[in-house]
Design a protein around this motif. Sequence first.
Motif: not given
Length: 184
Positions: A120-126, A133-139, A169-173, A177-184
């Motif tokens: 979740l953290l790899l796909v969400g906020p990262q 994420a699959a490559a990072i986790c080896g899955a 309104a926190d974009r990271v949250v 939780i939801f499959n929304e694009t997070y841009t830094r």
Amino acid sequence: MTLPPDLHDGLLQSIPSMRAFAISLTGNIDQADDLVQEAMVRGLTYINQFQPGTNIQAWLFTILRNQFHTFYRKRRREVEDPDGGIAARLAVPPEQDGRVDVEDLKAALAQLPVVQREALLLVGPQGFSYEEAAAICGARIGTIKSRVNRARTRLAELLGIESPDDIGADRVVKATIFNETYTR
């Protein structure tokens, strides 16, 4: 405070001329009266700085003029908002709500299984793709998608959230939780 009679008379005699000057500066009688009043208050406050034998009216006009320019500089940066409409649109959510939300999110994340949390953290906020994420986790990609979906569902349950509109309104949250694009 008792003023010498000539100083007292000079202050009083200056008011009509100061008012006329203030009206010509502001173009508004109410603002002009406020400006004259402020100049008189300042003049009386700093009367000990007045040099006896000099022109009291010129001294008061200098104070008035300086007050006007100070007010004008401040006013240029301000926006009139008599009904509060502009302020309502510019409102910022209070910081403490965001901090509480983050603390709640941390506590809820800690309750997830490690494999779900990392996916979740790899796909969400990262912001990694499922493939990355699959490559990072080896899955496998499908495994990562499943972990992320289960993690989001469980987080929403733990936080009592039914839809993206229910969270702050926190974009990271939201991205977590939801499959929304997070841009830094």
